[in-house]
Design a protein around this motif. Structure first.
Motif, PDB file in Angstrom:
ATOM      1  N   THR A  63       0.862  -1.138  -0.097  1.00  0.00           N
ATOM      2  CA  THR A  63       0.340  -0.007   0.215  1.00  0.00           C
ATOM      3  C   THR A  63       0.869   1.287   0.478  1.00  0.00           C
ATOM      4  N   ALA A  64       0.594   2.122  -0.726  1.00  0.00           N
ATOM      5  CA  ALA A  64       1.400   3.355  -0.841  1.00  0.00           C
ATOM      6  C   ALA A  64       0.548   4.408  -1.134  1.00  0.00           C
ATOM      7  N   SER A  65       0.735   5.650  -0.242  1.00  0.00           N
ATOM      8  CA  SER A  65      -0.178   6.807  -0.447  1.00  0.00           C
ATOM      9  C   SER A  65       0.596   8.115  -0.552  1.00  0.00           C
ATOM     10  N   HIS A  66      -0.214   8.980  -0.878  1.00  0.00           N
ATOM     11  CA  HIS A  66       0.127  10.136  -1.201  1.00  0.00           C
ATOM     12  C   HIS A  66      -0.530  11.245  -1.157  1.00  0.00           C
ATOM     13  N   GLU A  67       0.133  12.917  -0.417  1.00  0.00           N
ATOM     14  CA  GLU A  67      -0.686  13.629  -0.324  1.00  0.00           C
ATOM     15  C   GLU A  67      -0.759  14.418  -1.210  1.00  0.00           C
ATOM     16  N   LEU A  68      -1.757  14.509  -2.678  1.00  0.00           N
ATOM     17  CA  LEU A  68      -1.697  15.802  -4.076  1.00  0.00           C
ATOM     18  C   LEU A  68      -2.572  16.704  -3.167  1.00  0.00           C
ATOM     19  N   ARG A  69      -2.015  17.957  -2.981  1.00  0.00           N
ATOM     20  CA  ARG A  69      -2.836  19.661  -3.305  1.00  0.00           C
ATOM     21  C   ARG A  69      -2.838  20.224  -4.422  1.00  0.00           C
ATOM     22  N   LEU A  70      -4.582  20.719  -4.430  1.00  0.00           N
ATOM     23  CA  LEU A  70      -4.785  20.916  -5.701  1.00  0.00           C
ATOM     24  C   LEU A  70      -5.572  22.469  -4.956  1.00  0.00           C
ATOM     25  N   PRO A  71      -4.769  23.339  -6.301  1.00  0.00           N
ATOM     26  CA  PRO A  71      -5.525  24.012  -5.743  1.00  0.00           C
ATOM     27  C   PRO A  71      -6.908  24.836  -5.498  1.00  0.00           C
ATOM     28  N   LYS A  72      -6.996  26.082  -4.503  1.00  0.00           N
ATOM     29  CA  LYS A  72      -8.413  26.595  -3.900  1.00  0.00           C
ATOM     30  C   LYS A  72      -9.430  26.103  -5.244  1.00  0.00           C
ATOM     31  N   ASP A  73      -9.257  26.794  -6.665  1.00  0.00           N
ATOM     32  CA  ASP A  73     -10.105  26.884  -7.611  1.00  0.00           C
ATOM     33  C   ASP A  73     -10.113  25.677  -8.198  1.00  0.00           C
ATOM     34  N   PHE A  74      -9.856  24.603  -8.213  1.00  0.00           N
ATOM     35  CA  PHE A  74     -10.176  23.617  -9.132  1.00  0.00           C
ATOM     36  C   PHE A  74     -10.934  23.255  -8.859  1.00  0.00           C
ATOM     37  N   ASP A  75     -11.470  23.052 -10.538  1.00  0.00           N
ATOM     38  CA  ASP A  75     -13.430  22.358 -10.413  1.00  0.00           C
ATOM     39  C   ASP A  75     -13.026  20.697 -10.572  1.00  0.00           C
ATOM     40  N   PRO A  76     -13.577  20.408  -9.940  1.00  0.00           N
ATOM     41  CA  PRO A  76     -13.704  19.222  -9.687  1.00  0.00           C
ATOM     42  C   PRO A  76     -14.032  18.085 -11.044  1.00  0.00           C
ATOM     43  N   SER A  77     -14.567  18.833 -11.445  1.00  0.00           N
ATOM     44  CA  SER A  77     -15.719  17.467 -12.958  1.00  0.00           C
ATOM     45  C   SER A  77     -13.973  18.235 -13.502  1.00  0.00           C
ATOM     46  N   THR A  78     -12.971  18.639 -13.891  1.00  0.00           N
ATOM     47  CA  THR A  78     -11.992  18.033 -14.238  1.00  0.00           C
ATOM     48  C   THR A  78     -10.962  16.618 -14.790  1.00  0.00           C
ATOM     49  N   ARG A  79     -11.495  16.379 -15.796  1.00  0.00           N
ATOM     50  CA  ARG A  79     -11.257  15.161 -16.577  1.00  0.00           C
ATOM     51  C   ARG A  79      -9.515  14.356 -15.716  1.00  0.00           C
ATOM     52  N   VAL A  80      -9.674  13.464 -14.717  1.00  0.00           N
ATOM     53  CA  VAL A  80      -8.391  13.406 -13.992  1.00  0.00           C
ATOM     54  C   VAL A  80      -8.038  11.638 -14.363  1.00  0.00           C
ATOM     55  N   ILE A  81      -6.932  10.865 -15.225  1.00  0.00           N
ATOM     56  CA  ILE A  81      -6.939   9.884 -15.302  1.00  0.00           C
ATOM     57  C   ILE A  81      -5.422   9.199 -14.615  1.00  0.00           C
ATOM     58  N   LEU A  82      -5.553   8.399 -13.913  1.00  0.00           N
ATOM     59  CA  LEU A  82      -4.788   7.759 -13.288  1.00  0.00           C
ATOM     60  C   LEU A  82      -3.819   7.012 -14.119  1.00  0.00           C
ATOM     61  N   ARG A  83      -2.805   6.720 -14.897  1.00  0.00           N
ATOM     62  CA  ARG A  83      -1.780   6.204 -15.562  1.00  0.00           C
ATOM     63  C   ARG A  83      -0.404   5.342 -14.487  1.00  0.00           C
ATOM     64  N   ALA A  84      -0.239   4.153 -14.984  1.00  0.00           N
ATOM     65  CA  ALA A  84       0.975   3.919 -14.876  1.00  0.00           C
ATOM     66  C   ALA A  84       1.129   2.268 -15.156  1.00  0.00           C
ATOM     67  N   THR A  85       3.167   2.102 -15.119  1.00  0.00           N
ATOM     68  CA  THR A  85       3.243   1.175 -16.250  1.00  0.00           C
ATOM     69  C   THR A  85       4.359   0.631 -15.417  1.00  0.00           C
ATOM     70  N   GLY A  86       4.769  -1.147 -15.252  1.00  0.00           N
ATOM     71  CA  GLY A  86       5.201  -1.716 -14.669  1.00  0.00           C
ATOM     72  C   GLY A  86       4.386  -2.135 -12.946  1.00  0.00           C
ATOM     73  N   LEU A  87       3.139  -1.816 -12.541  1.00  0.00           N
ATOM     74  CA  LEU A  87       2.597  -1.649 -11.435  1.00  0.00           C
ATOM     75  C   LEU A  87       1.408  -2.695 -11.386  1.00  0.00           C
ATOM     76  N   GLY A  88       1.603  -3.871 -10.973  1.00  0.00           N
ATOM     77  CA  GLY A  88       0.390  -4.929 -10.548  1.00  0.00           C
ATOM     78  C   GLY A  88       0.559  -5.969  -9.809  1.00  0.00           C
ATOM     79  N   TRP A  89      -0.200  -6.976  -9.619  1.00  0.00           N
ATOM     80  CA  TRP A  89      -0.805  -6.881 -10.163  1.00  0.00           C
ATOM     81  C   TRP A  89      -2.585  -6.136 -10.138  1.00  0.00           C
ATOM     82  N   ARG A  90      -2.993  -6.138  -9.059  1.00  0.00           N
ATOM     83  CA  ARG A  90      -4.563  -6.106  -9.413  1.00  0.00           C
ATOM     84  C   ARG A  90      -3.705  -4.947  -8.523  1.00  0.00           C
ATOM     85  N   VAL A  91      -5.224  -3.216  -9.131  1.00  0.00           N
ATOM     86  CA  VAL A  91      -4.159  -2.002  -8.573  1.00  0.00           C
ATOM     87  C   VAL A  91      -5.770  -1.544  -7.523  1.00  0.00           C
ATOM     88  N   ARG A  92      -5.560  -1.552  -6.507  1.00  0.00           N
ATOM     89  CA  ARG A  92      -6.891  -0.575  -6.271  1.00  0.00           C
ATOM     90  C   ARG A  92      -6.910   0.547  -5.910  1.00  0.00           C
TER      91      ARG A  92
END
Length: 536
Positions: free
Chosen positions: A9-38
């Motif tokens: 399990t790995a965690s990271h705190e990401l701080r987004l600007p206060k005017d960040f639009d929650p509807s912004t399209r955000v895709i998590l991408r990774a390579t060389g990571l597995g097997w199942r990722v939640r």
């Protein structure tokens, strides 16, 4: 209730600007990571995917909010769902953490993918676009903030825009060159939304006899390469020097590449790559795979992801599909029929091992590509080369190339440094006599980096978003790690700026920096990293 499989399990705190639009399209991408990722945000599961042989893709749109966000990835161990013959598949009870992970942000209009092909003096560029039907996409080739070639514009129709234009710039070539030869294709929508792709002008095509790179007949003398566990870039550079001294001119990756770093380094070295996606076959690590619709769909989707992620790298000159389909298996490899780089299927490629030697003696035909030779070692490395010589001479007259025994990059067994040195020095004159094109040793330009140290008073600014802006390029962003450090990379030389968003979501005034490219010279990378300290 079934117990969760062991994993990490790995965690990271990401701080987004206060005017960040929650509807912004955000895709998590990774390579060389597995097997199942939640993926979890603030403890709640927001998506899951399976990696290893294929890139991870998880949609986080609507899951992030302005301010701090705790993103957690739970990586579950493999249960033996597919073949473990491939090094990007973790074995039963193990996880794989060797690649790159990033977030991709875009607005309602976004450019999903770019591709560019060079053929007979022309560049053919294509953009796949969402949310901008009927709008114009502007294409240009950029180097160090300077437009090398305005390729023109095209209107988005059915989600696609494409242009073709003459190319008078440098070409991607084997080996060394004192001239920069990698550029960026940049596509831009009217509202400023843009995407870039680092590329080299190269074409790879099958001929009646062999392979042609930029129209030149090129026989591939290939060595299988196992990426380093820590420094894939430096490991490839070190190995490339050994391969080049042996007369080899290409390397094979068995399984999905662990990230863009490895193929980017190959691009900069002018080092062609042969990609062998996997060996599924009928066996897996705990028994026999029985073909079924769900399994076939999983493999086919993974192939499509691999093609989308890596086919447009200039270093990729051949997809080798050997040993990937056996009698009775469903058709799984249609994704490779539209690739930029040519492919050889299981009828045209085979890893025979010692059987190849028997085929030569019996006068039986050989396939156009031979992969994964596993000859029994001779008493010396010279003995092994003498045994290989008849195969080399026969196959060179008509073949695309062959992957020679895994001697130069072995890490144990019977291959001692002395044996490998004997093999290398005996192999080089054999390949030279057959006029196998050699890698050059000239100066190679690579990416440059800006290392930013973010401070919050006396404490590190963990999670702060750092943005690098260079003329002519879309912005490059990274989140500061637990030590407040962010590393941003770009193949660019010249003035740029870096900026951060503070803990309240306010932008800190941009700081000017001057970037310098890295170079590969004398068998190693000379990194160029510009350091700057910014405070919130």
């Amino acid at each position: 209730m079934q117990d969760s499989p062991p994993g990490l399990t790995a965690s990271h705190e990401l701080r987004l600007p206060k005017d960040f639009d929650p509807s912004t399209r955000v895709i998590l991408r990774a390579t060389g990571l597995g097997w199942r990722v939640r993926a979890r945000v603030a403890g709640a599961e927001v998506g899951t995917d399976v990696g290893g042989t294929r890139p991870i893709v998880i949609d986080l749109t609507g899951k992030l909010a302005p301010g701090p966000n705790t993103l957690t990835l739970q990586i579950e161990a493999s249960r033996g769902e597919t073949s473990a013959y491939t090094y990007s598949v973790p074995g039963r009870g193990h996880v794989l953490v060797r690649g790159e992970t990033w977030l991709e942000f875009s607005g309602p209009r976004h450019i999903d993918d770019l591709n560019v092909v060079y053929d007979k003096g022309r560049l053919y560029a294509l953009a796949r676009v969402s949310g901008a039907e009927g709008e114009a996409v502007q294409f240009r080739v950029v180097r160090d903030g300077r437009v090398l070639a305005p390729l023109g514009a095209d209107t988005v129709v059915d989600g696609v825009a494409r242009v073709a234009a003459a190319w008078h710039g440098p070409l991607w070539t084997l080996g060394g060159s004192a001239e920069p030869f990698l550029e960026y294709l940049v596509a831009t929508l009217p509202d400023g939304t843009s995407r870039q792709l680092r590329f080299g002008a190269r074409s790879a095509a099958r001929q009646e006899r062999g392979l042609a790179l930029n129209g030149e007949p090129t026989y591939l003398g290939v060595q299988r390469h196992t990426p380093g566990r820590v420094d894939m870039r430096g490991d490839l550079a070190t190995a490339a020097a050994v391969y080049a001294a042996s007369g080899l001119n290409a390397f094979e990756l068995h399984g999905a590449p662990f990230g863009h770093t490895l193929l980017d380094a190959a691009d900069e070295l002018g080092f062609p790559a042969v990609l062998t996606p996997r060996c599924d076959g009928r066996r897996r690590d705990d028994g026999v795979i029985e073909p079924n619709a769900a399994w076939a769909e999983f493999i086919a989707e993974g192939n499509a992801r691999m093609v989308a992620e890596w086919d447009d790298h200039p270093s990729v000159v051949l997809w080798n599909l050997e040993a990937n389909e056996e009698p009775g298996f469903p058709e799984l490899y249609s994704a490779f029929r539209g690739t930029t780089a040519p492919f050889v299927d299981q009828r045209e490629s085979a890893g025979y091992g010692d059987l190849t030697y028997d085929r030569i003696r019996a006068g039986r035909p050989l396939t156009p590509f031979i992969g994964e030779l596993a000859f029994h070692l001779g008493a010396t490395g010279t003995d092994l080369v003498e045994r290989l010589a008849p195969l080399l001479k026969k196959h060179r007259t008509f073949g695309i190339g062959l992957t020679l025994p895994h001697v130069l990059h072995s890490r144990g067994g019977d291959v001692t440094p002395t044996y490998a040195a004997e093999y290398s020095s005996a192999l080089a004159p054999e390949l030279a006599a057959l006029k196998v094109p050699r890698l050059g040793t000239g100066l190679r330009r690579g990416i440059g980096s800006v290392q930013v140290q973010v401070r919050r008073g006396d404490a590190p600014g963990a999670g702060a978003v750092v943005i690098l802006r260079a003329p002519g390029h879309p912005p490059v962003a990274a989140a500061a790690d637990a030590d407040g450090t962010a590393l941003l990379s770009l193949d660019y030389a010249g003035p740029a700026t870096v900026e951060i968003w503070d803990s309240e979501g306010e932008k800190v005034a941009p700081t000017p920096v001057t970037m310098e490219p890295g170079y590969f010279v004398g068998g190693r990378w000379e990194a160029r990293t510009t350091s700057v300290v910014l405070g919130e």
